[in-house]
Each structure stands twice: as C-alpha cells, then as structure tokens.
Design a protein around this motif. Structure first.
Motif, PDB file in Angstrom:
ATOM      1  N   ASP A   1     -11.049  17.277  56.469  1.00  0.00           N
ATOM      2  CA  ASP A   1     -12.133  18.061  55.888  1.00  0.00           C
ATOM      3  C   ASP A   1     -13.375  17.844  56.750  1.00  0.00           C
ATOM      4  O   ASP A   1     -13.719  16.687  57.068  1.00  0.00           O
ATOM      5  CB  ASP A   1     -12.405  17.604  54.450  1.00  0.00           C
ATOM      6  CG  ASP A   1     -13.296  18.574  53.689  1.00  0.00           C
ATOM      7  OD1 ASP A   1     -14.442  18.780  54.119  1.00  0.00           O
ATOM      8  OD2 ASP A   1     -12.842  19.119  52.659  1.00  0.00           O
TER       9      ASP A   1
ATOM     10  N   ILE B   1     -17.721  13.782  49.412  1.00  0.00           N
ATOM     11  CA  ILE B   1     -16.279  13.856  49.206  1.00  0.00           C
ATOM     12  C   ILE B   1     -15.734  12.487  48.796  1.00  0.00           C
ATOM     13  O   ILE B   1     -16.269  11.436  49.179  1.00  0.00           O
ATOM     14  CB  ILE B   1     -15.582  14.353  50.508  1.00  0.00           C
ATOM     15  CG1 ILE B   1     -14.159  14.803  50.222  1.00  0.00           C
ATOM     16  CG2 ILE B   1     -15.650  13.319  51.607  1.00  0.00           C
ATOM     17  CD1 ILE B   1     -13.549  15.602  51.354  1.00  0.00           C
TER      18      ILE B   1
ATOM     19  N   PRO C   1     -13.580  17.166  47.204  1.00  0.00           N
ATOM     20  CA  PRO C   1     -15.018  17.386  47.454  1.00  0.00           C
ATOM     21  C   PRO C   1     -15.814  17.291  46.156  1.00  0.00           C
ATOM     22  O   PRO C   1     -15.290  17.473  45.055  1.00  0.00           O
ATOM     23  CB  PRO C   1     -15.058  18.806  48.039  1.00  0.00           C
ATOM     24  CG  PRO C   1     -13.656  19.123  48.438  1.00  0.00           C
ATOM     25  CD  PRO C   1     -12.774  18.350  47.506  1.00  0.00           C
TER      26      PRO C   1
END
Length: 537
Positions: free
Chosen positions: A319, A350, A373
């Motif tokens: 991510d 996150i 997240p």
C-alpha cells in the motif's frame, strides 16, 4: 592377637596422618600459582590464547588501569591460597556542593543561594560524569574489540556511531562553568552560557535516530560467543559499575532528557531580580525545542526502520500509505483468536498485522492478511468472555479459554478482508491500543472533513475573514519567556504542572504497545513551549 591389635593401631595412626595432611592447603614451593586478584587492567579481561599477536597485544595494554585501583604490582603478585571476594563496583562521587564550603561561608549564604548552587553543581557534575563515560566506552569497549578482531570496524562504527565527537562539546560546557565559578565556589550568571551552548545539542539528531538499528546489531552480535564472553568479563569488572555496553551507549540520550529538569530546578531557586531569571527561561525554551526536533527525527527513523523490515507475501498487500508513513503511533506483540503471536504496527494512516520471521539470520516481519487503512477501519471494544481464544482440542470442550483484554479490528466492507480479534497481555495495554487507534481514526476524520470543507465554494473566503492572520500565531521569544517566568512564580504558590512521558526504549523487550503519551495540566498559565512535543528520544 597382640599382633593384629598392633597392626590395627598402626593403621589408625596412618589414617590420622593422612587426614591431617589433607587439610594442608599450602602449595608446593616449586609450583607456579597465578594470583586471584581483582581485574585491574584490560589484559585480565582477555581469554588465554595461543596467538602470538594477541598475546603481545595483551602485554601492551597492561598499562591501561582504571581509577580507584591503588594496589601496587608487588601486592598483586602475591599468591593466595583462597579465592578473593569479588571486587565491588566503582561508585560515583556523590559529594554535595555544600560539603565543599567552609563553615563560615554557609553562615553567610541564604538557603535559596545554597540550593541554587547545589542545582548548578549537579549540572556540572553530570557533565563530568558523561565525559568520563563516553571516554570509557571508547577505551574499554570499542578499541579492545577492534584490536582483538572481535568485531569489524564497520560493525563498531554502526554500533558506537560518532560518540567521540560529543566529548569536546560537553568539555566546552564544563570549561565555561568553571570560568563562571568564583574562587569561593559560588557561580554567578550561567543563563547566557546555556543560551549559547544548548543549540549545539542538535548534533545528537543523527546519533539518537540511529540507536534502534545500533541496538539491533548489538543484540545480533551477542550471539557470537567471543562477543558475549568479552562483554560479560567487562560487566563483571569494577569499572563497569554493573552496567552493560548498551547502558553506556544510551547515556547521552538519558542525559538529554534531564536538561529541562535541571534548568527548571536552577530557575526555581533563582531570585526574580537575578539576571539569570530571564535567560534561564529562554534556555528552557531552547532545550525543549531541541528535544522536540530530536524526538521527531528519531520517530521518523524508527518508522522507516520497521518499514524496511516488512516482507510481503502478495503484491496486493503493498500500500503506498505504508511507504509514505512518517509516524509510528504504536507497535507491539498481540495474539489473535487462534493464539498465534502477531506483531502489529499502527502507522498514522494504516494498521498492519505481521508475523516475526527470520530470513538468513535477518529478523523481519511478514505481513499477515491485508493491511487496513484508517478510512476503512472499524474498531470494536469487546468485553471479557465474549470470545473464546486458543485453538487447542481441549479448549473446545471447556470454558476456561474465555478471553480477557480483547478487541476487534475489521474492514467496513467485509469483502475487502477478514476481521481480527486481538488480545493484549493486560487491561493497561488494551487501553493503550484502543486510545492509539481511536486517535489515528479521529485524526484521519479531521483531515478528511477539512479537505471536504475546502472544496466547498465560498468557504475559503469566509475562513479568511473569521481567522486572524497567520503571523498572530507565531510565538515571540520575549512573550514566551515572560510567561515561563509567570508559571515559575505561580508554581511557588501551589500551581501544578506535570508532564507524563512513556517511551519505547530501544533496548527494552516489551510485549505491550509502545507509544508516547503526554499530559500537561496547570492551574495557571501553560507554557507556550510545551505545545511542542516535549520529549524525548
């Protein structure tokens, strides 16, 4: 019959002779005996080896002795029949400033003046002790391990950093304080000295931000028997004061934390009409700013350290919010519903669940499931007994596995990933995790709402009309100092001002979450300086 009686008496006599000889502890004069004296040099710390070069090195460092060893060589070479008692560790000189004064001087000085000079003397002695410890770390640990090839030069540089470069910095403060001391032992003005000297502590940014990686390497090298043996011998020697190597390497960081407390103590005993009353308050603001900058830099370094150790099983787990994270709010070991140990990281944007693994002697964290997240995170505070933990066969038939101190994290949309029921070691750590996660969620919601407001037409103009100019939010140095003086005066009248700081020390092995929490309460005015993160490395 008489013959057997005489023979029996002869045997008893021989037995008596043998038993008496067995208690004779004297060694033969021809036998060489190594004395069991205390360790007075680094040569005694080295294991016997056959290598000629190492043996010659041991002979060359016999002259390196430590303060407090007053035994003559002749006394050390006397053989002894009994093992000597372990030498007690060297103690610091704890003499007070008032103990160095004449009786006549004590009668002249007021109690407030004595307390002020005691606080200044504590600052002075602390600098001397720090300089001594920094030199000892180099002399007793770094140089011997390098010359004995116990560690490579690159590894030692990684662990010790540029520790030597800070010795002249603290020697300069000692020299300035000595120059400000009168022949009677009284110290005049030190405020200007500290105002000019404290900004130089910014040089500790690199050292403190590198401590986490240095501690990890040192722990890894301790698996080497030679390293472990050397450090153990040093620990048992008087010069170490029962402190291990990391304690010496961590002394500069712990010293930085003490500066605000020492300066506030000096200011508390300084009269209002004294020239130092204003400059000491300014010095307190300076050191708080320095420590805040060091703390931010250390936090960013710690965050990047753990990001680099993440290992992904699937590219979908990656991510972009992970790589751009600058703040690690909380991290620690938890257990999931099946009893598996997980190491959880809460960054500002996150939440990541991992499993600690080792790859080619390198410790890393394997990402477990899909990271969550903040925008998709849902937090559930579960009551004790709501969930059964553990995956044992026996637990399926008993009620003894009802979990305590549990909470659940999950996606808002169940299709994005599964939920995780996590368990902490106690209620305190559970509350820490809940507070940290809620804080991160609230911060994200505030950022989102602010961004949405800016997108609305006409909102920017209205905000500009109702908001004062940005310059009005800047704190001027003069007003800051005056408010600190006001707080110090109010503190003498019973006001309360406290700072609670909980640090995740790099050397600690803690199963609970690690975070920094601050409280600042006061019945009077609060310090403008304290709005910055006031602690520390």
């Amino acid at each position: 019959m008489c013959y057997f009686q005489a023979k029996r008496k002869r045997r008893e006599k021989d037995d008596d002779v043998v038993s008496l000889c067995s208690f004779d502890l004297k060694e033969p004069s021809t036998k060489r005996v190594r004395p069991l004296g205390r360790v007075s040099s680094l040569a005694n710390l080295i294991s016997p080896v056959r290598n000629g070069a190492v043996r010659r090195f041991g002979q060359t460092i016999q002259s390196i002795t430590f303060r407090g060893d007053n035994k003559s060589p002749s006394c050390a070479q006397k053989p002894c029949s009994k093992a000597s008692a372990p030498t007690p560790p060297k103690r610091r000189n704890s003499k007070l400033w008032s103990e160095t004064l004449d009786v006549s001087m004590k009668e002249v000085l007021s109690a407030k003046e004595i307390k002020r000079n005691e606080a200044i003397f504590e600052l002075f002695r602390g600098e001397q002790d720090l300089i001594e410890d920094l030199k000892l770390a180099r002399k007793a640990y770094h140089d011997p391990m390098l010359k004995l090839c116990i560690m490579s030069e690159e590894e030692l540089t990684h662990i010790f950093g540029d520790l030597d470069s800070y010795i002249p910095l603290h020697e300069d403060l000692v020299r300035r304080l000595e120059e400000a001391t009168t022949p009677d032992g009284l110290v005049g003005e030190i405020g200007q000295i500290l105002v000019k000297w404290l900004p130089r502590l910014h040089g500790y940014k690199g050292y403190c931000s590198h401590q986490l990686a240095a501690k990890a390497l040192l722990d890894q090298k301790k698996q080497d028997p030679r390293v472990q043996d050397f450090l153990q011998r040093c620990l048992e020697s008087p010069f170490s004061r029962k402190l291990d190597l990391w304690s010496f390497l961590d002394i500069p960081r712990s010293r930085l934390v003490k500066y605000p407390l020492l300066l506030k103590e000096i200011l508390r005993h300084t009269p209002k009409d004294h020239p130092d009353a204003y400059t000491l308050a300014e010095a307190i603001c300076i050191i708080q700013g320095v420590l805040s900058d060091i703390n931010i830099k250390k936090g960013e370094s710690e965050c990047q350290y753990y990001i680099d150790k993440l290992e992904y099983l699937d590219e979908k787990q990656r991510d972009p919010r992970i790589e751009t994270s600058k703040t690690l709010l909380c991290h620690g070991e938890l257990r999931n519903k099946s009893g598996t140990k997980l190491y959880v990281f809460l960054f500002q944007d996150i939440l990541i669940l991992t499993r600690p693994v080792t790859r080619n002697e390198r410790h890393c964290y394997q990402v477990y499931r899909q990271p969550i997240p903040m925008q998709d995170l849902v937090l559930d505070d579960l009551q004790d007994g709501d969930v059964k933990m553990g995956g044992s066969f026996r637990g399926a038939f008993t009620n003894s596995d009802k979990a305590k101190n549990i909470f659940r994290v999950r996606f808002q949309d169940p299709t994005h990933g599964q939920s995780h029921t996590l368990q902490t070691t106690d209620i305190f750590h559970k509350q820490q995790w809940l507070n940290c996660i809620r804080t991160a969620m609230l911060a994200y919601q505030q950022i989102t709402s602010t961004a949405e407001l800016k997108e609305l037409p006409g909102v920017d103009e209205e905000c500009e009309e109702n908001s004062p100019p940005a310059e009005s939010f800047k704190i001027k140095r003069r007003s800051t100092v005056s408010e600190i003086l006001t707080v110090e005066a109010d503190n003498n009248n019973g006001s309360e001002c406290s700072l609670v700081t909980e640090m995740a020390d790099a050397s600690s092995t803690q199963t609970g979450p690690r975070r920094i929490s601050f409280e600042h309460r006061s019945k009077s005015k609060t310090l403008p300086c304290s709005k910055r993160k006031e602690t520390f490395v």
